[in-house]
Design a protein around this motif. Sequence first.
Motif, PDB file in Angstrom:
ATOM      1  N   LEU A  30      10.007 -11.200  -1.319  1.00 22.69           N
ATOM      2  CA  LEU A  30      10.815 -11.301  -0.099  1.00 22.69           C
ATOM      3  C   LEU A  30       9.958 -11.622   1.124  1.00 22.69           C
ATOM      4  O   LEU A  30      10.368 -12.403   1.991  1.00 22.69           O
ATOM      5  CB  LEU A  30      11.598 -10.007   0.122  1.00 22.69           C
ATOM      6  CG  LEU A  30      12.719  -9.738  -0.896  1.00 22.69           C
ATOM      7  CD1 LEU A  30      13.417  -8.422  -0.588  1.00 22.69           C
ATOM      8  CD2 LEU A  30      13.734 -10.873  -0.908  1.00 22.69           C
ATOM      9  N   LYS A  31       8.777 -11.033   1.189  1.00 21.39           N
ATOM     10  CA  LYS A  31       7.887 -11.359   2.306  1.00 21.39           C
ATOM     11  C   LYS A  31       7.412 -12.808   2.189  1.00 21.39           C
ATOM     12  O   LYS A  31       7.276 -13.509   3.192  1.00 21.39           O
ATOM     13  CB  LYS A  31       6.686 -10.408   2.334  1.00 21.39           C
ATOM     14  CG  LYS A  31       7.030  -8.968   2.709  1.00 21.39           C
ATOM     15  CD  LYS A  31       7.644  -8.887   4.092  1.00 21.39           C
ATOM     16  CE  LYS A  31       7.977  -7.448   4.465  1.00 21.39           C
ATOM     17  NZ  LYS A  31       8.667  -7.351   5.771  1.00 21.39           N
ATOM     18  N   LYS A  60       0.832  -1.207   0.000  1.00 19.87           N
ATOM     19  CA  LYS A  60       0.000   0.000   0.000  1.00 19.87           C
ATOM     20  C   LYS A  60       0.864   1.253   0.000  1.00 19.87           C
ATOM     21  O   LYS A  60       0.585   2.219  -0.727  1.00 19.87           O
ATOM     22  CB  LYS A  60      -0.915  -0.014   1.229  1.00 19.87           C
ATOM     23  CG  LYS A  60      -1.900   1.148   1.272  1.00 19.87           C
ATOM     24  CD  LYS A  60      -2.819   1.035   2.484  1.00 19.87           C
ATOM     25  CE  LYS A  60      -3.804   2.202   2.520  1.00 19.87           C
ATOM     26  NZ  LYS A  60      -4.706   2.114   3.705  1.00 19.87           N
ATOM     27  N   ASP A  61       1.923   1.237   0.801  1.00 18.09           N
ATOM     28  CA  ASP A  61       2.817   2.394   0.888  1.00 18.09           C
ATOM     29  C   ASP A  61       3.511   2.649  -0.448  1.00 18.09           C
ATOM     30  O   ASP A  61       3.608   3.798  -0.906  1.00 18.09           O
ATOM     31  CB  ASP A  61       3.857   2.151   1.987  1.00 18.09           C
ATOM     32  CG  ASP A  61       4.756   3.355   2.206  1.00 18.09           C
ATOM     33  OD1 ASP A  61       4.224   4.443   2.507  1.00 18.09           O
ATOM     34  OD2 ASP A  61       5.983   3.210   2.070  1.00 18.09           O
ATOM     35  N   ALA A  62       3.979   1.571  -1.082  1.00 16.49           N
ATOM     36  CA  ALA A  62       4.652   1.713  -2.382  1.00 16.49           C
ATOM     37  C   ALA A  62       3.683   2.251  -3.433  1.00 16.49           C
ATOM     38  O   ALA A  62       4.038   3.132  -4.233  1.00 16.49           O
ATOM     39  CB  ALA A  62       5.220   0.371  -2.822  1.00 16.49           C
ATOM     40  N   GLU A  65       9.024  -3.005  -7.623  1.00 22.70           N
ATOM     41  CA  GLU A  65       9.076  -2.876  -6.165  1.00 22.70           C
ATOM     42  C   GLU A  65       8.016  -3.751  -5.498  1.00 22.70           C
ATOM     43  O   GLU A  65       8.282  -4.419  -4.493  1.00 22.70           O
ATOM     44  CB  GLU A  65       8.873  -1.406  -5.774  1.00 22.70           C
ATOM     45  CG  GLU A  65       8.991  -1.127  -4.287  1.00 22.70           C
ATOM     46  CD  GLU A  65      10.385  -1.355  -3.734  1.00 22.70           C
ATOM     47  OE1 GLU A  65      10.522  -1.381  -2.502  1.00 22.70           O
ATOM     48  OE2 GLU A  65      11.335  -1.527  -4.519  1.00 22.70           O
ATOM     49  N   ILE A  66       6.812  -3.766  -6.080  1.00 25.51           N
ATOM     50  CA  ILE A  66       5.739  -4.606  -5.539  1.00 25.51           C
ATOM     51  C   ILE A  66       6.123  -6.078  -5.639  1.00 25.51           C
ATOM     52  O   ILE A  66       5.935  -6.860  -4.694  1.00 25.51           O
ATOM     53  CB  ILE A  66       4.409  -4.362  -6.290  1.00 25.51           C
ATOM     54  CG1 ILE A  66       3.930  -2.925  -6.088  1.00 25.51           C
ATOM     55  CG2 ILE A  66       3.342  -5.353  -5.821  1.00 25.51           C
ATOM     56  CD1 ILE A  66       3.655  -2.543  -4.672  1.00 25.51           C
ATOM     57  N   SER A  67       6.685  -6.460  -6.782  1.00 30.61           N
ATOM     58  CA  SER A  67       7.111  -7.852  -6.964  1.00 30.61           C
ATOM     59  C   SER A  67       8.170  -8.227  -5.938  1.00 30.61           C
ATOM     60  O   SER A  67       8.161  -9.331  -5.379  1.00 30.61           O
ATOM     61  CB  SER A  67       7.668  -8.060  -8.379  1.00 30.61           C
ATOM     62  OG  SER A  67       6.659  -7.891  -9.348  1.00 30.61           O
ATOM     63  N   LEU A  81       6.860   1.016 -14.087  1.00 27.45           N
ATOM     64  CA  LEU A  81       7.734  -0.150 -14.142  1.00 27.45           C
ATOM     65  C   LEU A  81       8.477  -0.327 -12.822  1.00 27.45           C
ATOM     66  O   LEU A  81       8.567  -1.440 -12.288  1.00 27.45           O
ATOM     67  CB  LEU A  81       8.731  -0.001 -15.294  1.00 27.45           C
ATOM     68  CG  LEU A  81       9.737  -1.152 -15.471  1.00 27.45           C
ATOM     69  CD1 LEU A  81       9.004  -2.459 -15.754  1.00 27.45           C
ATOM     70  CD2 LEU A  81      10.715  -0.833 -16.591  1.00 27.45           C
ATOM     71  N   ASP A  82       9.000   0.788 -12.292  1.00 30.01           N
ATOM     72  CA  ASP A  82       9.704   0.721 -11.006  1.00 30.01           C
ATOM     73  C   ASP A  82       8.766   0.255  -9.894  1.00 30.01           C
ATOM     74  O   ASP A  82       9.142  -0.542  -9.033  1.00 30.01           O
ATOM     75  CB  ASP A  82      10.284   2.093 -10.641  1.00 30.01           C
ATOM     76  CG  ASP A  82      11.565   2.396 -11.403  1.00 30.01           C
ATOM     77  OD1 ASP A  82      12.141   1.443 -11.961  1.00 30.01           O
ATOM     78  OD2 ASP A  82      11.979   3.564 -11.442  1.00 30.01           O
ATOM     79  N   ASN A  83       7.540   0.769  -9.915  1.00 35.51           N
ATOM     80  CA  ASN A  83       6.580   0.389  -8.877  1.00 35.51           C
ATOM     81  C   ASN A  83       6.211  -1.088  -8.993  1.00 35.51           C
ATOM     82  O   ASN A  83       6.108  -1.799  -7.983  1.00 35.51           O
ATOM     83  CB  ASN A  83       5.319   1.243  -8.989  1.00 35.51           C
ATOM     84  CG  ASN A  83       4.351   0.978  -7.849  1.00 35.51           C
ATOM     85  OD1 ASN A  83       4.658   1.209  -6.690  1.00 35.51           O
ATOM     86  ND2 ASN A  83       3.170   0.469  -8.177  1.00 35.51           N
TER      87      ASN A  83
END
Length: 368
Positions: free
Chosen positions: A102-103, A38-40, A95-97, A90-92
């Motif tokens: 990682l989580k 959500k923050d991203a 970042e989401i991926s 694309l960056d977002n």
Amino acid sequence: MLLTLTLYLLLISKAMAFSFPIENDPNVILKQLLFEIKDANNRCEKLLDEKVCIINEINKALEVAVSAEQKIDLLVEKDKINREIEYLRLDNSGEISKIRYLKGLQIIKILYEKVLSLDHHFASVRTLNEINKMSNPNQYPEYEKLKEVVSAKKDKKTSFELSSILGTNSMVSLVQTFTSMVSSNMSKEEKEKELANVECILDFTLRMQNDLNTIYFETAFLQNSNTKIKSDIEGLFRDYTKPIGYTATLDSCRSTDDWEHVTSKMEEYLNKLKTSTGTAQYKMQVNLEFPVDRLLQFITQYNNFIDQGGKFYEKFKIILNSYENEKQCESKLPMEYKKLKSDIDVAINKFNIAYKPVEINGTKMKEI
């Protein structure tokens, strides 16, 4: 602005690459996952809104522009902003991926520890031999003494000896012992005295034999199910790390504490993803998303198993508490029986707390 975002993402990447928080509750990780996504998205939306405002201003300027030179400059600027919007998205997306991946990796790590703990738990439960000792009167010294007394005073002409196989069968042994007792030269007082010494043992073993066997075999079923869960999560990790080129097994990764290496491989993969284009980029993105979907499927499988296991142990508790003469025979009951009851209480607590399911419903799955 784009440079600032890139630097920010780089700093975040470094922080995530070298820190793997110690946490043993997957639900905490899920909350962190949803918050970070959500923050991203919010940060990206804010930057996109700024770009859209610039585009709108350019469009207004184009409407009143007179010279061809002005229009060309505005169109060039608009094209530049549109490219920046594409880069932001694309960056977002990357970042989401990365956050999801990682989580997800942390959740796999936590669940694997829980599965291993369950494996240890099932390995420590009562064996069939121990259950047989509890449910077979032949395993009790008091009953062995009764058989010796009866054997010494039985009618030698009409009595008979059991074979080694039948002698271990509790029902056959009981029939033979009581038949011999009836025809023996024991007095009524002797018979009543000897029976008083074993009445609780015989009552307990005859009433609880089938129930104790049920507990054993259903526990064995749970143990086999957990073995499958263990195999499945190891397979999940293999599929999960295959796209990023990590080849070690989950057991090996855990044993060598190689989680940072997995994270670094993820960083390498994301860097390649950012520089790729077209079909290759799309394929890399899909390859990264698919393992996360597999993880969600495994979470459902794990939750079902934990729910089933908890219900089994609740059932075992009811079974053990159903022995109606427990109070009268308390001093005669085997210690193993009391220990089994205690172990089951501990197991119920573990299934409700230590092994508790991952709280993920349909709504959360959509958010993830």
